[in-house]
Design a protein around this motif. Structure first.
Motif, mmCIF file in Angstrom:
data_model
loop_
_atom_site.group_PDB
_atom_site.id
_atom_site.type_symbol
_atom_site.label_atom_id
_atom_site.label_comp_id
_atom_site.label_asym_id
_atom_site.label_seq_id
_atom_site.Cartn_x
_atom_site.Cartn_y
_atom_site.Cartn_z
ATOM 1 N N GLN A 92 0.839 -1.139 0.009
ATOM 2 C CA GLN A 92 0.142 0.115 0.070
ATOM 3 C C GLN A 92 1.036 1.211 -0.094
ATOM 4 N N LEU A 122 1.343 8.153 -6.861
ATOM 5 C CA LEU A 122 0.264 7.064 -6.444
ATOM 6 C C LEU A 122 0.132 6.168 -7.845
ATOM 7 N N LEU A 159 -1.797 3.278 -9.831
ATOM 8 C CA LEU A 159 -3.141 2.798 -9.754
ATOM 9 C C LEU A 159 -3.227 1.702 -10.760
ATOM 10 N N GLY A 189 -4.594 1.053 -5.023
ATOM 11 C CA GLY A 189 -3.322 2.166 -4.879
ATOM 12 C C GLY A 189 -2.135 1.909 -4.249
ATOM 13 N N ARG A 229 1.286 3.993 -2.932
ATOM 14 C CA ARG A 229 1.740 5.167 -2.929
ATOM 15 C C ARG A 229 3.525 5.267 -2.791
#
Lengths: 111, 112
Positions: free
Chosen positions: A9, A86, A88, A104, A106
């Motif tokens: 994450q 980020l 995705l 997502g 980061r």
């Protein structure tokens, strides 16, 4: 609902290191896309992969679509601060009108 | 070339007030249009999409609504905002049934 889970994450690495981001689902997709989003801006499309096992390269970024078209990975070689953002993934099925976005990842690249 | 605009860029509204966010696309005809909401640093939640004028599909039941009064205009509205409506709202467009979507710059909404 077709869920796409991304891991990790959060990721914070030093400039010059390599990293891999994963995008996994129990659903099969006809194609998968990767986007990068800067803070306060909309996501920007990086790549679309269509064929199971397909590998695409975009400079230092390598994208792979899983053989079963249920998962994908993004590998960055020699990360730079400009890679911060980020990331995705998004799955698409032929005939559908929308994408299914992942949770997502980061990424922060420290100079 | 195609461009997509959103306004306002930022908005601070009190609870219970109405909302109207606008999205317009230039350089293409009959696009698919989408409204997403994004929680801080996370993935996108699809709220509405439209395949043509007056055609709206809702993905998540809530106190928001969408309208498409013109081919390249998409509006997100609410009659009474809730605290939980705060977030980053993104509009996107695509060619009909195409997989790639192109996003606008977003609107940061804060409900106090």
């Amino acid at each position: 609902t077709q869920l796409l889970e991304q891991s990790p994450q959060f990721l914070s690495i030093q400039e010059g290191e390599n990293l891999t981001v994963y995008c996994n689902s129990s659903s099969v997709f006809s194609s998968l896309q990767w986007y990068r989003q800067e803070p306060g801006e909309g996501p920007v499309l990086l790549v679309t992969v269509v064929t199971g096992g397909e590998v695409k390269k975009l400079k230092r970024l390598t994208f792979q679509f899983g053989d079963a078209r249920k998962d994908s990975s993004l590998h960055i070689t020699a990360a730079q601060p400009g890679d911060t953002g980020l990331y995705l993934c998004a799955g698409y099925n032929t005939g559908a009108n929308n994408l299914f976005f992942g949770t997502g990842t980061r990424l922060t690249v420290i100079p | 070339s195609q461009t997509i605009h959103q306004w306002p860029a930022t908005l601070v509204q009190p609870v219970g007030s109405p909302l109207s966010l606008e999205c317009t696309v230039e350089g293409t005809s009959n696009p698919n249009l989408y409204w997403y909401r994004q929680a801080a640093g996370r993935g996108l939640q699809l709220l509405f999409y439209s395949v043509g004028i007056g055609q709206i599909s809702s993905e998540v039941p809530q106190n928001l609504s969408a309208s498409r009064p013109q081919d390249r205009q998409f509006i997100l509205s609410s009659k009474k905002l809730l605290l939980s409506d705060s977030g980053f709202y993104l509009c996107a467009w695509s060619v009909w049934l195409a997989r790639e979507q192109f996003f606008g710059p977003g609107t940061r909404l804060t409900v106090l």
